[in-house]
Design a protein around this motif. Structure first.
Motif, PDB file in Angstrom:
ATOM      1  N   GLY A 194     -30.941-130.526   3.091  1.00 24.27           N
ATOM      2  CA  GLY A 194     -32.203-129.876   2.755  1.00 24.27           C
ATOM      3  C   GLY A 194     -33.188-130.803   2.079  1.00 24.27           C
ATOM      4  N   VAL A 195     -33.143-132.080   2.455  1.00 23.80           N
ATOM      5  CA  VAL A 195     -34.067-133.076   1.913  1.00 23.80           C
ATOM      6  C   VAL A 195     -34.722-133.807   3.078  1.00 23.80           C
ATOM      7  CG1 VAL A 195     -32.709-133.370  -0.203  1.00 23.80           C
ATOM      8  CG2 VAL A 195     -32.248-134.843   1.779  1.00 23.80           C
ATOM      9  N   THR A 196     -35.594-134.749   2.775  1.00 24.92           N
ATOM     10  CA  THR A 196     -36.246-135.517   3.832  1.00 24.92           C
ATOM     11  C   THR A 196     -35.429-136.767   4.154  1.00 24.92           C
ATOM     12  OG1 THR A 196     -37.602-136.887   2.358  1.00 24.92           O
ATOM     13  CG2 THR A 196     -38.492-134.729   2.990  1.00 24.92           C
ATOM     14  N   THR A 197     -35.710-137.327   5.311  1.00 24.64           N
ATOM     15  CA  THR A 197     -35.039-138.567   5.713  1.00 24.64           C
ATOM     16  C   THR A 197     -35.344-139.686   4.720  1.00 24.64           C
ATOM     17  OG1 THR A 197     -35.354-137.873   8.005  1.00 24.64           O
ATOM     18  CG2 THR A 197     -34.675-140.138   7.653  1.00 24.64           C
ATOM     19  N   ALA A 198     -36.589-139.755   4.255  1.00 21.38           N
ATOM     20  CA  ALA A 198     -36.975-140.777   3.278  1.00 21.38           C
ATOM     21  C   ALA A 198     -36.187-140.621   1.986  1.00 21.38           C
ATOM     22  CB  ALA A 198     -38.475-140.701   3.006  1.00 21.38           C
ATOM     23  N   GLN A 199     -35.956-139.397   1.552  1.00 24.06           N
ATOM     24  CA  GLN A 199     -35.211-139.174   0.319  1.00 24.06           C
ATOM     25  C   GLN A 199     -33.763-139.614   0.445  1.00 24.06           C
ATOM     26  OE1 GLN A 199     -36.294-135.026  -0.033  1.00 24.06           O
ATOM     27  NE2 GLN A 199     -37.724-135.433  -1.708  1.00 24.06           N
ATOM     28  N   VAL A 200     -33.186-139.455   1.636  1.00 25.81           N
ATOM     29  CA  VAL A 200     -31.837-139.972   1.873  1.00 25.81           C
ATOM     30  C   VAL A 200     -31.850-141.496   1.816  1.00 25.81           C
ATOM     31  CG1 VAL A 200     -29.992-140.231   3.584  1.00 25.81           C
ATOM     32  CG2 VAL A 200     -31.047-137.993   3.213  1.00 25.81           C
ATOM     33  N   ALA A 201     -32.835-142.108   2.466  1.00 21.94           N
ATOM     34  CA  ALA A 201     -32.926-143.569   2.502  1.00 21.94           C
ATOM     35  C   ALA A 201     -33.085-144.149   1.104  1.00 21.94           C
ATOM     36  CB  ALA A 201     -34.102-143.986   3.390  1.00 21.94           C
ATOM     37  N   ILE A 202     -33.933-143.529   0.307  1.00 17.58           N
ATOM     38  CA  ILE A 202     -34.175-144.019  -1.055  1.00 17.58           C
ATOM     39  C   ILE A 202     -32.941-143.777  -1.930  1.00 17.58           C
ATOM     40  CG2 ILE A 202     -35.571-143.638  -3.139  1.00 17.58           C
ATOM     41  CD1 ILE A 202     -37.927-143.044  -1.182  1.00 17.58           C
ATOM     42  N   GLY A 203     -32.304-142.627  -1.734  1.00 25.68           N
ATOM     43  CA  GLY A 203     -31.080-142.354  -2.479  1.00 25.68           C
ATOM     44  C   GLY A 203     -29.982-143.353  -2.177  1.00 25.68           C
ATOM     45  N   TRP A 204     -29.905-143.773  -0.914  1.00 28.95           N
ATOM     46  CA  TRP A 204     -28.908-144.779  -0.523  1.00 28.95           C
ATOM     47  C   TRP A 204     -29.163-146.099  -1.251  1.00 28.95           C
ATOM     48  CZ3 TRP A 204     -29.225-149.553   1.871  1.00 28.95           C
ATOM     49  CH2 TRP A 204     -28.013-150.102   2.335  1.00 28.95           C
ATOM     50  N   VAL A 205     -30.428-146.511  -1.336  1.00 28.65           N
ATOM     51  CA  VAL A 205     -30.769-147.764  -2.030  1.00 28.65           C
ATOM     52  C   VAL A 205     -30.368-147.680  -3.502  1.00 28.65           C
ATOM     53  CG1 VAL A 205     -32.676-149.235  -2.801  1.00 28.65           C
ATOM     54  CG2 VAL A 205     -32.611-148.404  -0.439  1.00 28.65           C
ATOM     55  N   ILE A 206     -30.642-146.549  -4.130  1.00 26.20           N
ATOM     56  CA  ILE A 206     -30.279-146.378  -5.537  1.00 26.20           C
ATOM     57  C   ILE A 206     -28.771-146.508  -5.725  1.00 26.20           C
ATOM     58  CG2 ILE A 206     -30.200-144.714  -7.447  1.00 26.20           C
ATOM     59  CD1 ILE A 206     -32.921-143.663  -6.485  1.00 26.20           C
ATOM     60  N   ARG A 207     -28.005-145.943  -4.793  1.00 22.30           N
ATOM     61  CA  ARG A 207     -26.549-146.019  -4.909  1.00 22.30           C
ATOM     62  C   ARG A 207     -26.008-147.439  -4.733  1.00 22.30           C
ATOM     63  NH1 ARG A 207     -23.083-141.603  -4.675  1.00 22.30           N
ATOM     64  NH2 ARG A 207     -21.556-143.240  -5.113  1.00 22.30           N
ATOM     65  N   GLN A 208     -26.831-148.348  -4.225  1.00 19.87           N
ATOM     66  CA  GLN A 208     -26.425-149.761  -4.140  1.00 19.87           C
ATOM     67  C   GLN A 208     -26.714-150.492  -5.448  1.00 19.87           C
ATOM     68  OE1 GLN A 208     -24.713-149.975  -1.367  1.00 19.87           O
ATOM     69  NE2 GLN A 208     -25.626-147.984  -0.853  1.00 19.87           N
ATOM     70  N   GLY A 209     -27.238-149.781  -6.441  1.00 21.95           N
ATOM     71  CA  GLY A 209     -27.532-150.400  -7.736  1.00 21.95           C
ATOM     72  C   GLY A 209     -28.870-151.086  -7.772  1.00 21.95           C
ATOM     73  N   ALA A 210     -29.820-150.634  -6.950  1.00 18.68           N
ATOM     74  CA  ALA A 210     -31.148-151.252  -6.893  1.00 18.68           C
ATOM     75  C   ALA A 210     -32.230-150.239  -7.273  1.00 18.68           C
ATOM     76  CB  ALA A 210     -31.423-151.811  -5.500  1.00 18.68           C
ATOM     77  N   ILE A 211     -33.397-150.755  -7.597  1.00 20.63           N
ATOM     78  CA  ILE A 211     -34.558-149.931  -7.906  1.00 20.63           C
ATOM     79  C   ILE A 211     -35.485-149.978  -6.696  1.00 20.63           C
ATOM     80  CG2 ILE A 211     -36.504-149.544  -9.465  1.00 20.63           C
ATOM     81  CD1 ILE A 211     -34.931-151.345 -11.497  1.00 20.63           C
ATOM     82  N   PRO A 212     -35.563-148.917  -5.914  1.00 22.95           N
ATOM     83  CA  PRO A 212     -36.449-148.923  -4.744  1.00 22.95           C
ATOM     84  C   PRO A 212     -37.905-148.828  -5.165  1.00 22.95           C
ATOM     85  CG  PRO A 212     -35.428-146.766  -5.007  1.00 22.95           C
ATOM     86  CD  PRO A 212     -34.814-147.659  -6.052  1.00 22.95           C
ATOM     87  N   ILE A 213     -38.783-149.495  -4.414  1.00 20.24           N
ATOM     88  CA  ILE A 213     -40.219-149.432  -4.704  1.00 20.24           C
ATOM     89  C   ILE A 213     -40.974-149.004  -3.441  1.00 20.24           C
ATOM     90  CG2 ILE A 213     -40.356-150.973  -6.698  1.00 20.24           C
ATOM     91  CD1 ILE A 213     -41.065-153.253  -4.739  1.00 20.24           C
ATOM     92  N   PRO A 214     -40.805-147.748  -3.034  1.00 22.72           N
ATOM     93  CA  PRO A 214     -41.574-147.278  -1.874  1.00 22.72           C
ATOM     94  C   PRO A 214     -43.055-147.263  -2.195  1.00 22.72           C
ATOM     95  CG  PRO A 214     -40.547-145.434  -3.017  1.00 22.72           C
ATOM     96  CD  PRO A 214     -40.009-146.683  -3.655  1.00 22.72           C
ATOM     97  N   GLY A 215     -43.865-147.569  -1.211  1.00 19.33           N
ATOM     98  CA  GLY A 215     -45.306-147.507  -1.384  1.00 19.33           C
ATOM     99  C   GLY A 215     -45.884-146.360  -0.586  1.00 19.33           C
ATOM    100  N   SER A 216     -47.010-145.841  -1.021  1.00 17.30           N
ATOM    101  CA  SER A 216     -47.637-144.758  -0.298  1.00 17.30           C
ATOM    102  C   SER A 216     -49.112-144.719  -0.621  1.00 17.30           C
ATOM    103  CB  SER A 216     -46.995-143.417  -0.660  1.00 17.30           C
ATOM    104  OG  SER A 216     -47.637-142.366   0.018  1.00 17.30           O
ATOM    105  N   ALA A 217     -49.868-144.129   0.285  1.00 14.49           N
ATOM    106  CA  ALA A 217     -51.297-143.955   0.071  1.00 14.49           C
ATOM    107  C   ALA A 217     -51.649-142.493  -0.208  1.00 14.49           C
ATOM    108  CB  ALA A 217     -52.086-144.451   1.286  1.00 14.49           C
TER     109      ALA A 217
END
Length: 329
Positions: A260-283
């Motif tokens: 019940g989430v977006t594809t982007a939220q899964v992708a960002i959650g995966w990065v966090i679980r690798q021990g990194a700080i994701p920096i998605p950009g948006s307009a």
């Protein structure tokens, strides 16, 4: 390394949220965003806890890049300056490439400070790429002098190999290592970069965590990209590989739908679980809100994602051409 909860919460000695914000989306010259809109986006990012802001001298034009936007923002909201950890990339020209010489680095930092005009300090400065003509130790020593002079708060590295990280770390403490890390680019998990950063206690900043829009769910076919979109020049968006790469998106979408989430939220959650700080950009404000609410993935879901990555390797280089040689240097 087995994935785990993100434990890194400080960059340059300052606390940051689990998700940061990349300013390229606001300053790209091929699709400029008006300052009033950009200010709302930045304000929303900070309100959502994304207080690590990442930009570059070369993000935009010499007259309107990340630094000009940052200055404009903090002129409107000076009280926010102390809340934001600002990381800026420089010492790089889109046509000339990296300049890691002491003179080039100092000139880049001085130019950045001049644009900021005292509205905000540079908490972390990174050479955007490693200069193959200059030993990394020489570049780090030059940056260390700027730290000593109080012109930058700390030193970051960008697109570096594990060996380069160790060489730099031996000269001066490193505040952050910025790399491309996503479901489309899991390479740092296998080439020693992530392991080295975790070993040395260096925060990892992951750019393009949603793979240049692949994992937003908005790109279904090549024609969804405008004709003047720069991604049409990138190898992974070429007609001969587009459909194959889209299969990975479809698999991740299935996980997102179940949760019940977006594809982007899964992708960002995966990065966090690798021990990194994701920096998605948006307009867009709504996209910022979405991106700062990362999905929480179980160990079983992580294992499922790994099976997908093993079965559907991404086709095409990240940048292609001359830029490819500056990656993982």
């Amino acid at each position: 390394m087995s994935p785990g909860k993100a434990a890194i919460t400080r960059v340059g000695g300052k606390a940051v949220g689990p998700v940061g914000f990349g300013m390229l989306g606001l300053t790209k010259p091929w699709a400029p965003v008006e300052y009033p809109i950009a200010v709302k986006v930045l304000r929303t990012a900070l309100e959502q806890g994304a207080n690590l802001w990442n930009g570059g001298v070369h993000y935009g034009t010499p007259e309107a890049n990340s630094l000009h936007l940052v200055k404009h923002y903090f002129e409107q909201y000076p009280e926010d300056a102390s809340k934001v950890v600002l990381s800026i990339k420089g010492a790089f020209g889109m046509k000339t490439g990296p300049d890691g010489s002491p003179e080039g680095i100092r000139a880049s930092v001085e130019d950045a400070l001049k644009v900021l005009g005292g509205t905000k300090t540079i908490d972390v400065f990174e050479c955007a790429r490693v200069d193959p003509k200059v030993p990394v130790e020489t570049s780090i020593k030059a940056l260390a002098e700027l730290v000593k002079e109080g012109k930058i708060g700390g030193i970051g590295l960008s697109e570096v190999s594990a060996n380069t990280i160790r060489k730099a770390y031996a000269v001066h403490p490193i505040s952050a290592v910025e790399i491309e890390l996503s479901l489309f680019t899991p390479d740092p998990l296998h080439n020693g970069v992530v392991d080295t950063c975790h070993e040395l206690g260096i925060p990892i900043v992951a750019y393009s965590p949603i793979s240049r829009g692949w994992l937003t769910g908005q790109l279904r076919k090549l024609d969804d990209l405008p004709q003047n979109d720069f991604r049409r020049m990138l190898p992974r968006f070429q007609p001969e590989v587009f459909d194959q790469n889209f299969k990975l998106v479809e698999e991740v979408e299935q996980i997102a739908k179940r949760k019940g989430v977006t594809t982007a939220q899964v992708a960002i959650g995966w990065v966090i679980r690798q021990g990194a700080i994701p920096i998605p950009g948006s307009a867009r404000v709504e996209r910022v809100v979405e991106n700062t609410k990362a999905a929480e993935l179980t160990d079983e879901e992580l294992a499922e994602i790994q099976r997908i990555l093993d079965a559907l390797p991404v086709s095409g280089e990240r940048y292609g051409g001359t830029q490819e040689k500056f990656l993982n240097a």
